[in-house]
Structure formats: C-alpha cells, structure tokens
Design a protein around this motif. Structure first.
Motif, short mmCIF file in Angstrom:
data_model
loop_
_atom_site.label_atom_id
_atom_site.label_comp_id
_atom_site.label_asym_id
_atom_site.label_seq_id
_atom_site.Cartn_x
_atom_site.Cartn_y
_atom_site.Cartn_z
N THR A 114 -9.38 4.66 -0.02
CA THR A 114 -9.64 4.47 -1.44
C THR A 114 -10.35 5.68 -2.04
N ASP B 10 -11.18 -2.28 0.29
CA ASP B 10 -11.96 -2.46 1.53
C ASP B 10 -11.73 -1.31 2.51
N ASP B 11 -10.65 -0.56 2.32
CA ASP B 11 -10.43 0.66 3.11
C ASP B 11 -11.12 1.80 2.35
N GLU B 12 -12.38 2.01 2.65
CA GLU B 12 -13.18 2.94 1.85
C GLU B 12 -12.68 4.38 1.95
N ARG B 13 -12.28 4.79 3.14
CA ARG B 13 -11.82 6.18 3.30
C ARG B 13 -10.56 6.43 2.48
N ARG C 181 0.83 -1.21 0.00
CA ARG C 181 0.00 0.00 0.00
C ARG C 181 0.86 1.25 0.00
#
Length: 200
Positions: A110, A105-108, A65
C-alpha cells in the motif's frame, strides 16, 4: 503546468485533464463530452477487468489486487502516449478502490502504491471533481459487464475519501470542484472550458 499548452474552446489540444469522484455522478458522460469539445483523446476508465461474469468485483482478492495494479499501469501508459487528453477517473480513484476493498492491511504494498499513484497525479493540469448527489444515482444501463452500488451513503464515503486524497496530492489551483448547481451536461462542459481557458 504539466501540459505543453492549453485546450481552448476552439478545440486546440494542450492540457491533461482528469475527472474524478464516486460512482454515478456523471464522470464518464462529462469526460466524453469535454474530450469531444476540446478535440483531444478520451482515456477511458478501463475498469471492466475488475469485474467477473456476475458483474460484481472479482471474488478472488489476489486477482482483484493484480487487476487494480494492471489498470493503473495501462491508464498511465495511455496518458503518456498522447500530448493532451481527458481521463475518465485517475490514480486517486484506483487508490481509493484499493483501500475500500481492504487491501490496506498490506502496508508495504500500500505504501508503494500510494507513492506511485501520487507521482502519476502530478501530470494533470486540472482534476475536476463532480459533486455527489447533484444528479440521481442510477444503475449502469444494460448491457453491462459490471454493477455499481446504489447506496448513496457508500458513494458519499468514497467521494469524501477521494476528495481528501486529492487535497493532499494536488495544489489547489489544479483541483477544481464542479459547482453543485451545474447538473446539466452543457453547463458542466462550459464551466470546464472557462477554467481551462482562463487559468495559467
């Protein structure tokens, strides 16, 4: 247009161009040849830091990441440092990589990355997308620091994702699909020069 001018067949620099698409479709070879023809800077892909000693993607999700974000910022800084360039891959490719590695899955994070990548894409005068399967899919020649998947369906999936994002992020006059019939490098370069010289 984002650039200060145009790059012409005579080699006068003036446009900001990116080459995009899935792995193994000839982006790096085309980007190098087009940059040489135009007489402007080649912004290299810069993905080596994403791979470990086994030539595969870094096994640590946290480190991968971090490296994807670092590559994005390094490429953006290099592009902003010159008035004209041809970039091998761009922000849309990195966002697709982010999603394909399961980081959505890490919406913020992403959402933040989506907006940042979309903003970075606004600088390009043209983004050329090379066609999937127009040339044989081969492994990167040795010596290499990384390996690509030779599954053509996986690469088609990536191609479709990249094209879908590009259609959302760019107006149609700046998104240029390379015709499938053009598989020879000199034909691809000639087509790109025609686009760059003839539009605006």
């Amino acid at each position: 247009m984002a650039g200060p001018g145009r790059t012409t067949r005579s080699g006068v620099p003036g446009v900001k161009v990116a080459i995009s698409g899935s792995a193994g479709i000839g982006k790096t070879t085309f980007a190098r040849a087009l940059a040489e023809r135009c007489g402007c800077r080649l912004i290299e892909e810069g993905y080596d830091g994403l791979f470990g000693a086994d030539a595969r993607f870094l096994p640590s999700r946290m480190r991968l990441r971090h490296e994807i974000l670092a590559v994005l910022e390094r490429k953006n800084a290099r592009e902003d440092d010159v008035p004209a360039f041809v970039a091998d891959r761009c922000a849309v490719d990195l966002f697709n990589l982010w999603m394909s590695r399961g980081f959505g899955d890490d919406e913020r994070m992403t959402g933040w990355l989506y907006q940042r990548c979309r903003r970075y894409m606004a600088k390009y005068d043209f983004v050329f997308v090379l066609p999937w399967s127009a040339i044989p899919l081969r492994q990167i020649a040795a010596p290499v620091s990384r390996r690509r998947s030779l599954n053509p369906w996986f690469q088609l999936y990536n191609q479709a994702n990249v094209i879908g994002l590009l259609h959302q992020w760019l107006p149609p006059e700046r998104l240029i699909p390379m015709p499938y019939r053009l598989s020879a490098l000199h034909d691809r370069v000639a087509f790109a020069c025609d686009v760059i010289d003839g539009r605006g």
